[in-house]
Design an enzyme around this catalytic site. Structure first.
Site, PDB file in Angstrom:
ATOM      1  N   CYS A 117       0.954  -0.943  -0.048  1.00  0.00           N
ATOM      2  CA  CYS A 117      -0.597   0.254  -0.125  1.00  0.00           C
ATOM      3  C   CYS A 117       0.549   0.866   0.260  1.00  0.00           C
ATOM      4  O   CYS A 117       0.150   2.090  -0.045  1.00  0.00           O
ATOM      5  CB  CYS A 117      -0.979  -0.085   1.547  1.00  0.00           C
ATOM      6  SG  CYS A 117      -1.954  -1.050   1.254  1.00  0.00           S
ATOM      7  N   HIS A 257      -3.063   7.167   3.345  1.00  0.00           N
ATOM      8  CA  HIS A 257      -3.588   5.975   2.588  1.00  0.00           C
ATOM      9  C   HIS A 257      -5.014   5.584   2.882  1.00  0.00           C
ATOM     10  O   HIS A 257      -4.730   5.628   4.264  1.00  0.00           O
ATOM     11  CB  HIS A 257      -2.567   4.993   2.492  1.00  0.00           C
ATOM     12  CG  HIS A 257      -2.977   2.947   2.791  1.00  0.00           C
ATOM     13  ND1 HIS A 257      -3.266   3.012   0.990  1.00  0.00           N
ATOM     14  CD2 HIS A 257      -3.069   1.981   2.940  1.00  0.00           C
ATOM     15  CE1 HIS A 257      -3.765   1.713   1.267  1.00  0.00           C
ATOM     16  NE2 HIS A 257      -3.788   1.285   2.561  1.00  0.00           N
ATOM     17  N   ASN A 287      -9.983  -0.250   0.530  1.00  0.00           N
ATOM     18  CA  ASN A 287      -8.434  -0.131   0.296  1.00  0.00           C
ATOM     19  C   ASN A 287      -8.367  -0.195  -0.773  1.00  0.00           C
ATOM     20  O   ASN A 287      -8.259  -1.328  -1.498  1.00  0.00           O
ATOM     21  CB  ASN A 287      -7.822  -1.191   1.397  1.00  0.00           C
ATOM     22  CG  ASN A 287      -6.444  -1.024   1.659  1.00  0.00           C
ATOM     23  OD1 ASN A 287      -6.181  -0.710   0.652  1.00  0.00           O
ATOM     24  ND2 ASN A 287      -5.873  -1.423   2.808  1.00  0.00           N
TER      25      ASN A 287
HETATM   26  O1  UT7 Z   1      -3.095  -1.322   3.417  1.00  0.00           O
HETATM   27  C1  UT7 Z   1      -2.039  -1.419   5.002  1.00  0.00           C
HETATM   28  C2  UT7 Z   1      -2.297  -3.186   5.178  1.00  0.00           C
HETATM   29  N1  UT7 Z   1      -4.036  -3.326   5.324  1.00  0.00           N
HETATM   30  C3  UT7 Z   1      -4.161  -2.067   6.597  1.00  0.00           C
HETATM   31  O2  UT7 Z   1      -3.933  -1.505   7.462  1.00  0.00           O
HETATM   32  C4  UT7 Z   1      -5.593  -2.958   8.037  1.00  0.00           C
HETATM   33  C5  UT7 Z   1      -5.086  -2.903   9.225  1.00  0.00           C
HETATM   34  N2  UT7 Z   1      -6.189  -3.304  10.269  1.00  0.00           N
HETATM   35  C6  UT7 Z   1      -7.200  -3.413   9.879  1.00  0.00           C
HETATM   36  O3  UT7 Z   1      -7.722  -2.359   9.279  1.00  0.00           O
HETATM   37  C7  UT7 Z   1      -8.252  -3.529  11.564  1.00  0.00           C
HETATM   38  O4  UT7 Z   1      -7.383  -4.741  12.396  1.00  0.00           O
HETATM   39  C8  UT7 Z   1      -9.929  -4.831  10.795  1.00  0.00           C
HETATM   40  C9  UT7 Z   1     -10.726  -3.986   9.952  1.00  0.00           C
HETATM   41  C10 UT7 Z   1      -8.966  -5.672  10.047  1.00  0.00           C
HETATM   42  C11 UT7 Z   1     -10.355  -5.779  12.102  1.00  0.00           C
HETATM   43  O5  UT7 Z   1     -10.852  -4.414  13.016  1.00  0.00           O
HETATM   44  P1  UT7 Z   1      -9.909  -5.052  14.486  1.00  0.00           P
HETATM   45  O6  UT7 Z   1     -10.826  -3.861  15.333  1.00  0.00           O
HETATM   46  O7  UT7 Z   1      -8.911  -4.804  14.605  1.00  0.00           O
HETATM   47  O8  UT7 Z   1     -10.896  -5.879  14.729  1.00  0.00           O
HETATM   48  P2  UT7 Z   1     -10.504  -7.843  15.076  1.00  0.00           P
HETATM   49  O9  UT7 Z   1      -9.833  -7.737  14.192  1.00  0.00           O
HETATM   50  O10 UT7 Z   1      -9.954  -7.358  16.422  1.00  0.00           O
HETATM   51  O11 UT7 Z   1     -11.655  -8.589  15.710  1.00  0.00           O
HETATM   52  C12 UT7 Z   1     -12.886  -8.068  15.895  1.00  0.00           C
HETATM   53  C13 UT7 Z   1     -14.393  -8.825  16.179  1.00  0.00           C
HETATM   54  C14 UT7 Z   1     -13.424 -10.861  15.826  1.00  0.00           C
HETATM   55  O12 UT7 Z   1     -14.136 -11.341  16.980  1.00  0.00           O
HETATM   56  P3  UT7 Z   1     -14.004 -11.492  17.970  1.00  0.00           P
HETATM   57  O13 UT7 Z   1     -12.988 -12.819  17.622  1.00  0.00           O
HETATM   58  O14 UT7 Z   1     -14.162 -10.824  19.045  1.00  0.00           O
HETATM   59  O15 UT7 Z   1     -15.631 -12.528  18.458  1.00  0.00           O
HETATM   60  C15 UT7 Z   1     -13.364 -10.547  14.084  1.00  0.00           C
HETATM   61  O16 UT7 Z   1     -13.924 -12.051  14.261  1.00  0.00           O
HETATM   62  O17 UT7 Z   1     -14.240  -8.534  14.299  1.00  0.00           O
HETATM   63  C16 UT7 Z   1     -14.932  -9.991  13.809  1.00  0.00           C
HETATM   64  N3  UT7 Z   1     -15.187  -9.325  12.696  1.00  0.00           N
HETATM   65  C17 UT7 Z   1     -15.657  -9.275  12.185  1.00  0.00           C
HETATM   66  N4  UT7 Z   1     -16.926  -9.114  11.814  1.00  0.00           N
HETATM   67  C18 UT7 Z   1     -18.472  -8.775  11.435  1.00  0.00           C
HETATM   68  C19 UT7 Z   1     -13.873  -9.590  11.909  1.00  0.00           C
HETATM   69  N5  UT7 Z   1     -14.378  -8.474  10.631  1.00  0.00           N
HETATM   70  C20 UT7 Z   1     -15.621  -8.656  10.866  1.00  0.00           C
HETATM   71  C21 UT7 Z   1     -16.289  -8.597   9.857  1.00  0.00           C
HETATM   72  N6  UT7 Z   1     -18.228  -8.863  10.210  1.00  0.00           N
HETATM   73  N7  UT7 Z   1     -16.362  -8.170   8.575  1.00  0.00           N
END
Ligand code: UT7
Length: 330
Positions: A117, A257, A287
């Site tokens: 990215c 970004h 993204n």
């Molecule tokens: O472009 C450069 C590279 N990419 C990035 O910069 C992305 C960086 N990361 C992020 O933006 C975030 O970490 C994400 C958007 C990918 C995830 O958000 P988060 O707030 O960090 O969520 P998490 O991974 O800590 O997950 C929290 C919960 C989990 O459930 P449990 O284990 O707490 O029950 C996930 O399974 O949210 C769940 N979850 C979802 N729920 C509904 C993850 N994706 C989804 C979804 N819908 N699409």
């Protein structure tokens, strides 16, 4: 080879995003997810997907035509094409060469840059060195990605994030009054495994096993990427601003970004910038990796949000890990 330039400026900007729009509600039909979760956790409402048969160089070509028009140049005027992409048409030849052929820019030197990215900023800084040195006079810098062809559409933690698109800028030499004031690039390959596409390269060539094990898609440890992105993007933009002798409040507009609205908000806060000065279009495109900054730039220019003399910032983070920032007097 021409005379070395005092500085290098962006003379034209263009973007292309494919027609098909996929909304959060569309994902609700196939995945255990919701518009509410995606909007609150990422800021994304919809994203654009390429059509069958459309390839990365097609989008690079469309964005380039617009950037060339904006710079009042013809393809024959271009002597350098750098494409930032992690999703090239094929492993080789470069997407830059394939774009060159489509444009008919016969006199251009062409190569790709892979920096996830952060790719657009790596390409911008690299191409600007050619122009500054006089090796190139008119350079085309393109960020183009089809992430959706390398996304596991059953993985709700990643598939809702990505979209396709391309953006391009034309770089030209200029005097000291404008142009790229300062830039910074960084990388930490020890963290590569946190965001990668494991198979398809020399380490794990395509095989029935790699396909069966779904190793040809983006794998990401989202939380860890998030934490690193907030720190590296915040550090980078603050450093370029300070190194150039400015303060955050001097910035007229920032192009971060577009990966996650919460990352963008943290970076703005760290730089001391109100959100009104931060360009955000993640809600429409998700993204788009290396394409995100030039797409945002093209939209902002078209909307009249970027004027001559403005102090413009850019900052990104991506696979590698890589990061970068740039400060431009428009
Ligand atoms: O472009 C450069 C590279 N990419 C990035 O910069 C992305 C960086 N990361 C992020 O933006 C975030 O970490 C994400 C958007 C990918 C995830 O958000 P988060 O707030 O960090 O969520 P998490 O991974 O800590 O997950 C929290 C919960 C989990 O459930 P449990 O284990 O707490 O029950 C996930 O399974 O949210 C769940 N979850 C979802 N729920 C509904 C993850 N994706 C989804 C979804 N819908 N699409």
């Amino acid at each position: 080879m021409t005379e070395p330039a005092t500085n290098v400026y962006i003379a034209g900007v263009g973007a292309y995003t494919p027609e098909r729009v996929v909304t959060n509600e569309d994902f609700e039909k196939t995945l255990d997810t919701s518009d509410e979760w995606i909007t609150q956790r990422t800021g994304i409402k919809e994203r654009h997907y390429v059509a069958d048969g459309q390839v990365t160089s097609d989008m690079a070509f469309e964005a380039s035509k617009k950037a060339l028009k904006a710079a009042s140049l013809e393809p024959a005027d271009i002597d350098l094409i750098v494409v930032a992409t992690a999703t090239p048409d094929m492993v080789f030849p470069s997407t830059a060469c394939l774009t060159q052929a489509k444009l008919g820019a016969a006199d251009a030197v062409c190569f790709d840059i892979v920096a996830g990215c952060t790719g657009f900023l790596y390409a911008l800084v690299t191409a600007s060195q050619f122009v500054k040195q006089g090796t190139a006079r008119n350079a085309l810098v393109i960020g183009a990605e089809i992430l959706t062809r390398f996304t596991d559409m059953t993985d709700r933690t990643s598939c809702v994030l990505f979209g396709d698109g391309a953006g391009a800028v034309v770089l030209k030499p200029c005097g000291p009054e404008r142009g790229i004031i300062r830039s910074l690039l960084g990388a930490d390959g020890t963290l590569a495994r946190l965001l990668d596409m494991p198979a398809g390269g020399s380490k794990m060539p395509p095989s029935h096993e790699t396909v069966d094990q779904r190793l040809h898609v983006i794998t990401m440890q989202g939380r860890k990427v998030y934490v690193n992105a907030v720190k590296a993007m915040g550090d980078s933009i603050v450093k370029v601003i300070e190194d150039a002798g400015f303060q955050g409040s001097d910035l007229d507009i920032l192009f971060p970004h577009q990966a996650n609205i919460r990352i963008i908000q943290s970076v703005a806060e760290r730089a001391g910038l109100p959100m009104e000065k931060v360009f955000v279009n993640i809600q429409k495109y998700g993204n788009t990796s290396a394409a995100s900054i030039p797409i945002a730039l093209a939209e902002a220019v078209e909307a009249g949000r970027v004027d001559e003399g403005m102090l413009v910032g850019m900052v990104a983070f991506g696979a590698g890990f890589t990061w970068g920032a740039a400060l431009i007097r428009w």
